[in-house]
Design an enzyme around this catalytic site. Structure first.
Site, PDB file in Angstrom:
ATOM      1  CG  HIS A   1      -1.710   1.244   1.407  1.00 15.58           C
ATOM      2  ND1 HIS A   1      -1.422   2.213   2.352  1.00 15.58           N
ATOM      3  CD2 HIS A   1      -2.808   1.686   0.736  1.00 15.58           C
ATOM      4  CE1 HIS A   1      -2.314   3.184   2.256  1.00 15.58           C
ATOM      5  NE2 HIS A   1      -3.164   2.892   1.289  1.00 15.58           N
TER       6      HIS A   1
ATOM      7  CG  HIS B   1      -0.411   9.960   0.776  1.00 11.68           C
ATOM      8  ND1 HIS B   1      -0.491   9.708   2.120  1.00 11.68           N
ATOM      9  CD2 HIS B   1      -1.575   9.494   0.252  1.00 11.68           C
ATOM     10  CE1 HIS B   1      -1.647   9.124   2.396  1.00 11.68           C
ATOM     11  NE2 HIS B   1      -2.309   8.986   1.273  1.00 11.68           N
TER      12      HIS B   1
END
Length: 586
Positions: free
Chosen positions: A125, A171
């Site tokens: 992830h 991110h």
């Protein structure tokens, strides 16, 4: 003869402790006497031991002789006889690196010709993050490290760069520093098959405009060239097999969301805590039975928006660059409607669905059978809930026991959950693909992980002793004033009925602890069971110190007496630390 070890207690006082040398436990001595003559074990004796105690049914006399010859090379041990070996050499063989709990020669042995949906796949992830989810650096280094561990699914969040003319990986709407997409792609190409020849899937979380999608298509095509798998038709009716995709890169993504929609709400950005990252052990793996009961009572209110784009929204798809759409081999996204629609099995195509750990916890209460049926043909990816800013992880068994193939964990989130992931993917030669048990693929009868099932087999296990800490740790690492006080925790991670942890007594002031304790673990679903082993150093005034860990797939445990190497909290194997254990199935 035991030597002495001295610890300073204060300026004028020192304590001396005996430093014991590893000695064969009584049961090992008894077995040696049983399989030897006049204190000498020859090749025929050793072969009988290998067949009867180690259950190596195909062992030949030549195999036993090869073991004896390899021990003769340890010239510092003056423990041989021209016709065989003495007790000390036998003990050193059992406690040596050539006697591990998993067979080093098995390699890939599962059927690799079924569709991808029939396998658990080693999945990361936010694979580009070096630390927490809010402020750590983005880099290709974690991606390289993951590929070297045989991780087969790499996730990249792609965004326009600051000048909107190129593509970065980061991110979104956090303080993470970006890394260029092209750098990540080149590193994937270079390292994709360094540890496994089976396919690497790149899941893209796309926040791009059509012109930048076209740029990504060009980058991907030029970087991977013939290694890139592109399907002949827009939608696959069945996924190809890992065998047919060997040495291939596969792209999976969904139609893009609205331009630059954030994955994390800005208001959430201050909720993260770094404390869990500093823990030596990480949190105890959640009890799935308790966790699922809590969700059943209280529900889950957290809104999740990772990969929530509606797969059926044709307006968004119309703006997608055509060459970009052509790259997508595994289509992702949710159908319009609620959970029942998301889990609908379509006869004309297969796809990938993503759910957060909390969405899955809630879904299995009412739709457990549908989830398992969905995963028999389609791919289900589970990802950590949005508030895990410290890159901690959840119990991966939650996904695996319902057939989820891509259970995505933060590979930098060291701790017990990630150790379970390491254990699962030691299976099948460590290739990153593990064939799901038949009961998860049975279309006629849905498996219920919460059901009370009969015991299939019982793992009987003895923890004899441990050694090696005095080589791999400093003398005062555990205690400034005395040798360590070790105890071992052993147990099972699996379906709720099988999951349990037990522990040995604590052996005080000893670098070479001898526990010699036996444990039994009844297993109703041994196919999903993982053996957890942790060594703790007892500390009366503070938290127990970390002394090593490992996690092993029960399905591949070698019976008999084995030397079990332990690993650091990051999953790196220690040079010397190991336990001597015996495994039997009854």
């Amino acid at each position: 003869m035991a030597s002495k070890q001295t610890y300073r207690v204060c300026f004028c006082f020192r304590r001396r402790f005996k430093q014991t040398v590893a000695e064969a436990p009584e049961e090992i001595k008894a077995l040696f006497n049983r399989y030897s003559e006049n204190g000498i074990m020859n090749a025929d004796h050793l072969r009988s031991f290998l067949i009867e105690i180690q259950e190596e049914k195909t062992a030949k006399t030549e195999d036993a002789q090869a073991i004896i010859d390899s021990l003769r090379e340890l010239k510092h041990l003056n423990i041989f006889h021209k016709k065989g070996i003495h007790l000390e050499a036998f003990f050193r063989y059992l406690f040596g690196d050539t006697n591990p709990p998993l067979s080093p020669s098995v390699g890939v042995h599962h059927d690799m010709n079924s569709p991808l949906s029939h396998y658990f796949i080693y999945t990361g992830h936010n694979s580009y993050l070096t630390g927490n989810q809010l402020s750590s650096d983005c880099s290709d280094v974690p991606i390289i490290n993951a590929l070297h561990r045989s991780v087969r699914v790499i996730e990249l969040d792609i965004w326009p760069n600051s000048t909107k003319d190129n593509v970065d990986v980061l991110h979104g709407r956090t303080l993470t520093t970006p890394v260029e997409l092209i750098k990540c792609l080149r590193s994937i190409k270079e390292h994709a098959f360094s540890a496994s020849s089976y396919p690497v899937v790149i899941t893209l979380e796309d926040h791009l405009t059509p012109d930048l999608q076209a740029k990504v298509a060009e980058m991907v095509t030029q970087t991977f060239q013939d290694v890139l798998f592109t399907p002949e038709s827009e939608c696959l009716m069945e996924f190809p097999s890992p065998e047919s995709l060997k040495q291939r890169i596969v792209i999976s993504t969904k139609p893009p969301k609205e331009y630059l929609q954030a994955k994390l709400k800005e208001s959430d950005s201050q909720k993260g805590k770094d404390s869990a990252e500093e823990e030596a052990w990480g949190k105890e793996v959640p009890d799935l039975k308790v966790e699922l009961e809590a969700v059943d009572k209280n529900g889950s209110d957290e809104a999740e928006d990772e990969e929530d784009a509606d797969d059926g929204d044709r307006k968004l798809q119309q703006n997608t660059a055509p060459q970009y759409k052509h790259l997508i081999a595994i289509h992702a996204g949710k159908l319009k409607g609620g959970l029942s629609e998301w889990l609908k099995v379509e006869p004309t195509r297969v796809r990938r669905l993503s759910l957060s750990e909390q969405e899955l916890e809630k879904a299995v209460i009412t739709h457990g059978a549908e989830i398992i049926r969905f995963t028999q043909q389609n791919l289900l990816r589970i990802y950590p809930k949005g508030i895990r800013f410290d890159s901690s992880n959840y119990n991966p068994l939650l996904g695996w026991m319902y057939g989820a193939q891509m259970v995505a964990l933060n590979m930098q989130g060291y701790g017990r959950s990630l150790w379970l992931m390491h254990g699962m993917f030691r299976t099948n030669g460590g290739c990153g693909y593990v064939k799901k048990p038949d009961f998860l693929l049975n279309a006629n009868k849905a498996f219920d992980p919460k059901a009370t099932l009969p015991v299939k087999k019982t793992l009987k296990m003895r923890v004899y002793m441990g050694e090696g800490w005095n080589f791999d740790f400093k003398r005062t690492h555990f205690d400034n004033y005395s040798p360590p006080d070790f105890y071992t925790r052993v147990g099972i991670a699996g379906v709720p009925a099988d999951s349990v942890m037990k522990k040995t007594k604590t052996i005080e002031d000893d670098w070479t602890p001898v526990w010699d304790e036996e444990f039994e673990f009844p297993l109703t679903v041994p196919e999903l069971a993982l053996l957890r082993i942790e060594v703790h150093e007892y500390d009366m005034s503070e938290k127990d110190d970390f002394g090593g860990q490992t996690c092993l797939p029960v399905s591949e445990l070698r019976t008999g007496i084995r030397a079990v190497p332990l690993h650091s909290r990051k999953g790196e194997k220690y040079s010397s630390v190991k336990l001597l254990m015996r495994f039997q199935f009854v």
